[in-house]
Design a protein around this motif. Sequence first.
Motif, PDB file in Angstrom:
ATOM      1  N   TRP A   1      18.473   1.166   1.631  1.00 41.74           N
ATOM      2  CA  TRP A   1      17.509   1.932   0.858  1.00 41.74           C
ATOM      3  C   TRP A   1      17.205   3.228   1.592  1.00 41.74           C
ATOM      4  N   ASP A   2      16.551   4.126   0.888  1.00 47.71           N
ATOM      5  CA  ASP A   2      16.205   5.430   1.464  1.00 47.71           C
ATOM      6  C   ASP A   2      14.910   5.297   2.254  1.00 47.71           C
ATOM      7  N   PRO A   3      14.977   5.333   3.591  1.00 47.53           N
ATOM      8  CA  PRO A   3      13.752   5.132   4.389  1.00 47.53           C
ATOM      9  C   PRO A   3      12.769   6.284   4.293  1.00 47.53           C
ATOM     10  N   ALA A   4      13.201   7.420   3.696  1.00 47.28           N
ATOM     11  CA  ALA A   4      12.298   8.569   3.593  1.00 47.28           C
ATOM     12  C   ALA A   4      11.412   8.506   2.359  1.00 47.28           C
ATOM     13  N   SER A   5      11.825   7.765   1.330  1.00 43.15           N
ATOM     14  CA  SER A   5      11.041   7.673   0.104  1.00 43.15           C
ATOM     15  C   SER A   5       9.911   6.668   0.263  1.00 43.15           C
ATOM     16  N   LEU A   6       8.906   6.760  -0.612  1.00 44.83           N
ATOM     17  CA  LEU A   6       7.771   5.843  -0.549  1.00 44.83           C
ATOM     18  C   LEU A   6       8.226   4.408  -0.774  1.00 44.83           C
ATOM     19  N   SER A   7       9.096   4.218  -1.774  1.00 44.62           N
ATOM     20  CA  SER A   7       9.596   2.859  -2.029  1.00 44.62           C
ATOM     21  C   SER A   7      10.409   2.354  -0.842  1.00 44.62           C
ATOM     22  N   GLY A   8      11.162   3.264  -0.210  1.00 42.35           N
ATOM     23  CA  GLY A   8      11.938   2.883   0.967  1.00 42.35           C
ATOM     24  C   GLY A   8      11.052   2.495   2.134  1.00 42.35           C
ATOM     25  N   LYS A   9       9.957   3.209   2.320  1.00 44.40           N
ATOM     26  CA  LYS A   9       9.017   2.875   3.392  1.00 44.40           C
ATOM     27  C   LYS A   9       8.382   1.508   3.142  1.00 44.40           C
ATOM     28  N   MET A  10       8.052   1.234   1.881  1.00 47.21           N
ATOM     29  CA  MET A  10       7.451  -0.062   1.557  1.00 47.21           C
ATOM     30  C   MET A  10       8.448  -1.189   1.777  1.00 47.21           C
ATOM     31  N   LEU A  11       9.710  -0.968   1.409  1.00 45.35           N
ATOM     32  CA  LEU A  11      10.735  -1.972   1.669  1.00 45.35           C
ATOM     33  C   LEU A  11      10.955  -2.173   3.172  1.00 45.35           C
ATOM     34  N   THR A  12      10.892  -1.079   3.923  1.00 48.94           N
ATOM     35  CA  THR A  12      11.034  -1.178   5.379  1.00 48.94           C
ATOM     36  C   THR A  12       9.961  -2.080   5.964  1.00 48.94           C
ATOM     37  N   VAL A  13       8.730  -1.903   5.492  1.00 49.29           N
ATOM     38  CA  VAL A  13       7.626  -2.722   5.991  1.00 49.29           C
ATOM     39  C   VAL A  13       7.795  -4.179   5.577  1.00 49.29           C
ATOM     40  N   LEU A  14       8.109  -4.407   4.296  1.00 46.46           N
ATOM     41  CA  LEU A  14       8.190  -5.771   3.777  1.00 46.46           C
ATOM     42  C   LEU A  14       9.374  -6.550   4.339  1.00 46.46           C
ATOM     43  N   LEU A  15      10.518  -5.870   4.515  1.00 41.61           N
ATOM     44  CA  LEU A  15      11.725  -6.568   4.931  1.00 41.61           C
ATOM     45  C   LEU A  15      11.973  -6.518   6.436  1.00 41.61           C
ATOM     46  N   LEU A  16      11.541  -5.446   7.090  1.00 44.40           N
ATOM     47  CA  LEU A  16      11.821  -5.306   8.522  1.00 44.40           C
ATOM     48  C   LEU A  16      10.601  -5.501   9.405  1.00 44.40           C
ATOM     49  N   ARG A  17       9.402  -5.369   8.843  1.00 44.44           N
ATOM     50  CA  ARG A  17       8.187  -5.503   9.652  1.00 44.44           C
ATOM     51  C   ARG A  17       7.139  -6.357   8.934  1.00 44.44           C
ATOM     52  N   PRO A  18       7.522  -7.578   8.552  1.00 41.50           N
ATOM     53  CA  PRO A  18       6.572  -8.419   7.807  1.00 41.50           C
ATOM     54  C   PRO A  18       5.490  -9.053   8.676  1.00 41.50           C
ATOM     55  N   ALA A  19       5.757  -9.188   9.976  1.00 39.42           N
ATOM     56  CA  ALA A  19       4.838  -9.929  10.852  1.00 39.42           C
ATOM     57  C   ALA A  19       3.426  -9.358  10.874  1.00 39.42           C
ATOM     58  N   PRO A  20       3.234  -8.030  11.074  1.00 38.88           N
ATOM     59  CA  PRO A  20       1.861  -7.521  11.111  1.00 38.88           C
ATOM     60  C   PRO A  20       1.094  -7.743   9.812  1.00 38.88           C
ATOM     61  N   LEU A  21       1.799  -7.697   8.677  1.00 34.63           N
ATOM     62  CA  LEU A  21       1.123  -7.901   7.393  1.00 34.63           C
ATOM     63  C   LEU A  21       0.592  -9.316   7.261  1.00 34.63           C
ATOM     64  N   ILE A  22       1.400 -10.301   7.634  1.00 33.58           N
ATOM     65  CA  ILE A  22       0.933 -11.674   7.517  1.00 33.58           C
ATOM     66  C   ILE A  22      -0.109 -11.998   8.586  1.00 33.58           C
ATOM     67  N   LEU A  23       0.004 -11.348   9.746  1.00 36.08           N
ATOM     68  CA  LEU A  23      -1.040 -11.530  10.766  1.00 36.08           C
ATOM     69  C   LEU A  23      -2.374 -10.958  10.292  1.00 36.08           C
ATOM     70  N   LEU A  24      -2.311  -9.822   9.602  1.00 33.64           N
ATOM     71  CA  LEU A  24      -3.538  -9.261   9.037  1.00 33.64           C
ATOM     72  C   LEU A  24      -4.092 -10.187   7.962  1.00 33.64           C
ATOM     73  N   ALA A  25      -3.208 -10.782   7.163  1.00 33.94           N
ATOM     74  CA  ALA A  25      -3.646 -11.697   6.109  1.00 33.94           C
ATOM     75  C   ALA A  25      -4.340 -12.930   6.684  1.00 33.94           C
ATOM     76  N   ILE A  26      -3.770 -13.508   7.741  1.00 35.28           N
ATOM     77  CA  ILE A  26      -4.385 -14.708   8.318  1.00 35.28           C
ATOM     78  C   ILE A  26      -5.694 -14.369   9.021  1.00 35.28           C
ATOM     79  N   ALA A  27      -5.769 -13.172   9.616  1.00 38.06           N
ATOM     80  CA  ALA A  27      -7.018 -12.738  10.251  1.00 38.06           C
ATOM     81  C   ALA A  27      -8.117 -12.566   9.200  1.00 38.06           C
ATOM     82  N   LEU A  28      -7.783 -11.917   8.091  1.00 42.09           N
ATOM     83  CA  LEU A  28      -8.766 -11.714   7.015  1.00 42.09           C
ATOM     84  C   LEU A  28      -9.187 -13.050   6.413  1.00 42.09           C
ATOM     85  N   PHE A  29      -8.239 -13.947   6.226  1.00 43.75           N
ATOM     86  CA  PHE A  29      -8.558 -15.249   5.636  1.00 43.75           C
ATOM     87  C   PHE A  29      -9.532 -16.024   6.499  1.00 43.75           C
ATOM     88  N   TYR A  30      -9.220 -16.156   7.786  1.00 44.18           N
ATOM     89  CA  TYR A  30     -10.104 -16.954   8.639  1.00 44.18           C
ATOM     90  C   TYR A  30     -11.429 -16.253   8.911  1.00 44.18           C
TER      91      TYR A  30
END
Length: 459
Positions: A398-427
């Motif tokens: 995907w195109d890492p410069a586009s907004l959709s590409g940046k979102m895919l980069t986060v979701l597919l290559l950097r998912p750990a911080p997102l789920i860590l934020l989710a578990i922190a918010l939940f607890y």
Amino acid sequence: MMQSMTRERRNPLLWLLLCTVIFVAFGSDLERTSPDGMANFKAVYYGARCLLQHHDPYNESEFLRVYQAEGGTFPSDSTWSATFRRSVLICVNLPTSLFLIAPFAMLAWGPAHLLWMSLIVGSLIFSALLIWSLARKDAHGVSLFLTCLLLANGELLLAGGNLAGISISLCVVAVWCFLEGKFWAAGVLCLAISLALKPHDAGLVWLFFLLAGGAYRKRALQTLVVTVALSLPAAFSVTQISPHWMSELHTNLATTSATGDISDPGPTSMSAGSFPMIIDLQTVISVFRDDPRIYNPVTYLLCVALMGLWAFTTLRSSISPKRDWLALAAIAPLTILVTYHRSYDARLLLLTVPACAILWAEGGRTRWLALGVNTLAILFTADIPLAFFFHLTSNYHWDPASLSGKMLTVLLLRPAPLILLAIALFYLWVYMRFVFNRASIGGSQRTERVPIVTARASS
């Protein structure tokens, strides 16, 4: 009946044993075959060797001379060699870490690194067993599943020999001692050593005990005294050899965190796309704006706001087993998010297992949310699942410069911080709801701490 009871005790231990075998077998094999095997331990081991030989470990040229004189080698591959040099030869460890590793540094490399690996294995297994022994009282199956998942995915921790293996394990042992009201002196020493080795792993856990009041605050202050007692001789001995170690350490940290270097959380980092991954929140924000003047303040603002809510809730709450575990479950992922951490530091999520077990035992929809976020947080910070996940997504482009590409980069290559934020918010949400609902019905008065088993037996 007796056979059923024996089976109930034997089967969980067999599962834990199997996960231990996976952890040790894969971790040991990776240590032998990886070009940068035991790189993290080499950094602190040879740093301590520098001190023993009265050389400045924070001076790269002096470190290199000692490393080569001791027979240290470099990976033959040029890419691995560059990474190895940045992670090993530039000392970013605190004087307390070097001081505590000095007994290992008195040994030759062979026995020293084998002893260190054995210590990581033993301490991690022991801490996992302590957590499981507590959590299984509430939810046997859930606690076993989560503990096994965490235990089976410590390969990179063992292969690299990072201090986190000891620091996190000792932190968990100290938590068990304090919350169970047993062996408090051992708990104080364990938490003090944990803080001396890696304060950014255990610091917020120590803060919980300081804010919680009562006997917990006393333990926190005792831990602080012991930590200072360990730190003073370390700082004194390092200052005698390296009078400017503070400025040199600051320079080394700035160098390795610079854009494109090994500790840079941005997309151009030497560590981008490699294991163990950097999993702090800066890695997500940097995808959208790769500028430390942006991603650092944004991360600190969000995490400090959440920690402020957590601290306020802790100060307003009364002591109870459920309160304690919910508070620790909320602060463990925040610890990882706020500043530099890699995937092996996520073994700190062991502290979320008892809270998940408590919520599961209570029933309702919240228990499924707890199990879901716990499972995802462990999976997306675990060595084997992450490697498999990245293999599956490696053919996507995907195109890492586009907004959709940046979102895919986060979701597919950097998912750990997102789920860590989710578990922190939940607890944090569950913790605040529990504390303030309890206060609204007259439960805001502080009570004396009783062991968790006694509390349940009397209810």
